[in-house]
Design a protein around this motif. Sequence first.
Motif, PDB file in Angstrom:
ATOM      1  N   THR A 298       0.826  -1.204   0.000  1.00 17.80           N
ATOM      2  CA  THR A 298       0.000   0.000   0.000  1.00 17.80           C
ATOM      3  C   THR A 298       0.864   1.259   0.000  1.00 17.80           C
ATOM      4  O   THR A 298       1.914   1.308   0.632  1.00 17.80           O
TER       5      THR A 298
ATOM      6  N   VAL B 208      -0.361  -7.795   4.062  1.00 18.16           N
ATOM      7  CA  VAL B 208      -0.248  -6.375   3.760  1.00 18.16           C
ATOM      8  C   VAL B 208       1.154  -5.887   4.098  1.00 18.16           C
ATOM      9  O   VAL B 208       1.676  -6.177   5.177  1.00 18.16           O
TER      10      VAL B 208
ATOM     11  N   MET C 139       2.795  -2.227   4.298  1.00 24.94           N
ATOM     12  CA  MET C 139       2.524  -0.795   4.204  1.00 24.94           C
ATOM     13  C   MET C 139       3.813  -0.025   3.959  1.00 24.94           C
ATOM     14  O   MET C 139       4.808  -0.231   4.653  1.00 24.94           O
TER      15      MET C 139
ATOM     16  N   THR D  40       0.959   5.532   3.786  1.00 23.41           N
ATOM     17  CA  THR D  40      -0.317   4.821   3.707  1.00 23.41           C
ATOM     18  C   THR D  40      -1.286   5.555   4.623  1.00 23.41           C
ATOM     19  O   THR D  40      -1.148   5.498   5.851  1.00 23.41           O
TER      20      THR D  40
ATOM     21  N   THR E 136      -6.016   3.239   4.557  1.00 28.96           N
ATOM     22  CA  THR E 136      -5.721   2.763   5.910  1.00 28.96           C
ATOM     23  C   THR E 136      -6.993   2.293   6.597  1.00 28.96           C
ATOM     24  O   THR E 136      -6.969   1.314   7.357  1.00 28.96           O
TER      25      THR E 136
ATOM     26  N   ALA F 247      -5.845  -1.782   3.995  1.00 25.38           N
ATOM     27  CA  ALA F 247      -4.480  -1.722   4.527  1.00 25.38           C
ATOM     28  C   ALA F 247      -4.389  -2.278   5.945  1.00 25.38           C
ATOM     29  O   ALA F 247      -3.313  -2.689   6.382  1.00 25.38           O
ATOM     30  N   MET F 248      -5.499  -2.279   6.687  1.00 24.85           N
ATOM     31  CA  MET F 248      -5.472  -2.719   8.082  1.00 24.85           C
ATOM     32  C   MET F 248      -6.171  -4.060   8.294  1.00 24.85           C
ATOM     33  O   MET F 248      -6.466  -4.414   9.438  1.00 24.85           O
TER      34      MET F 248
ATOM     35  N   GLY G  87      -5.022  -7.139   7.023  1.00 19.37           N
ATOM     36  CA  GLY G  87      -4.168  -8.266   6.684  1.00 19.37           C
ATOM     37  C   GLY G  87      -4.131  -9.338   7.764  1.00 19.37           C
ATOM     38  O   GLY G  87      -4.283  -9.048   8.953  1.00 19.37           O
TER      39      GLY G  87
ATOM     40  N   GLN H  96       0.480  -8.078   9.176  1.00 18.92           N
ATOM     41  CA  GLN H  96       0.683  -6.667   8.853  1.00 18.92           C
ATOM     42  C   GLN H  96       2.176  -6.347   8.929  1.00 18.92           C
ATOM     43  O   GLN H  96       2.780  -6.439  10.000  1.00 18.92           O
TER      44      GLN H  96
ATOM     45  N   ALA I 148       5.403  -3.549   7.520  1.00 16.99           N
ATOM     46  CA  ALA I 148       5.654  -2.193   7.038  1.00 16.99           C
ATOM     47  C   ALA I 148       7.134  -2.016   6.804  1.00 16.99           C
ATOM     48  O   ALA I 148       7.961  -2.718   7.406  1.00 16.99           O
TER      49      ALA I 148
ATOM     50  N   LEU J 112       1.151  -3.256  14.176  1.00 17.44           N
ATOM     51  CA  LEU J 112       1.896  -3.975  13.151  1.00 17.44           C
ATOM     52  C   LEU J 112       2.495  -5.240  13.749  1.00 17.44           C
ATOM     53  O   LEU J 112       2.752  -5.308  14.957  1.00 17.44           O
ATOM     54  N   ASP J 113       2.722  -6.222  12.880  1.00 14.01           N
ATOM     55  CA  ASP J 113       3.392  -7.447  13.315  1.00 14.01           C
ATOM     56  C   ASP J 113       4.903  -7.357  13.134  1.00 14.01           C
ATOM     57  O   ASP J 113       5.658  -7.892  13.952  1.00 14.01           O
TER      58      ASP J 113
END
Length: 283
Positions: free
Chosen positions: A160, A196, A198, A202, A207, A211-212, A214, A217, A219, A257-258
């Motif tokens: 994204t 996802v 990011m 994004t 968002t 984008a949120m 997934g 997640q 980035a 986020l992961d």
Amino acid sequence: MSWIDRVRQSLPFVVKRETDEELWHKCPSCGQMVFKKEFEENQSVCPKCDHHGRIGPDERFDALFDGGLYTPLPIPTVREDPLKFRDTKRYVDRIRAARTATGETDALMNARGTIEGRRAVVGVQDFAFMGGSMGLGVGAAFLAGVEAAIKDRCPYIIFTAAGGARMQEGILSLMQMPKTTVAIAMLHEAGLPYIVVMTDPTTGGVTASYAMLGDVQLAEPGALIGFAGQRVIESTIREKLPEGFQRAEYLLDHGMLDMVVHRHKLREELARLIGYLCVDEAA
């Protein structure tokens, strides 16, 4: 023919020299000058400070897929300028200019290929195309990417990069939020993962939707991620926001986020995730 034209044509051909802008890239983070070729060969990551520059679909696909080999998905046909919108210039003129500048049809491109031998369909938003804004074309491309992933029995991975919904399409752009959400539900019903990644930036309706959502997640470092802008939030709540607010590292620390993954390690990390989340995914 004037005398100056005759003189100009009689001069020997001189190869045009590259300008400083063609040879050098100034990092917006550290301010250092880097050879543009070196910068591009480093996947548009500053070799001095590791700042991740913005890249488009072609560069992303080349770096991600095995051997840089992939098959672009057909571009869905949508109605252009459905509202006959005009601000300082006509919407159709803005689309035409964006296509000329980027060589792309719209802000989201899909391709299928393998990542370390594992099948995947990957979508990439290009911020250079009208700020990566989400309109009918992006919604249709997202759905096409999901349908291709279901057909191939593989995950759909989306990169994204967007300023939000495309204002020139009004309510029709906002309708892409539930449309993409339904597409993700289709992917889940098929037992396939949605991943996802990011990138910077994004924001906005993107968002607030796909984008949120997934299963995982990710980035890139330093990516700006949020819904409303920092100045809008500060003026609304009348408080100073924390340092690094809405940056990937801040979101990781606060559970949104992961993982934050360096661009050079994304291919390896995505292959590992596909291996965990898919069964019989090898090509």
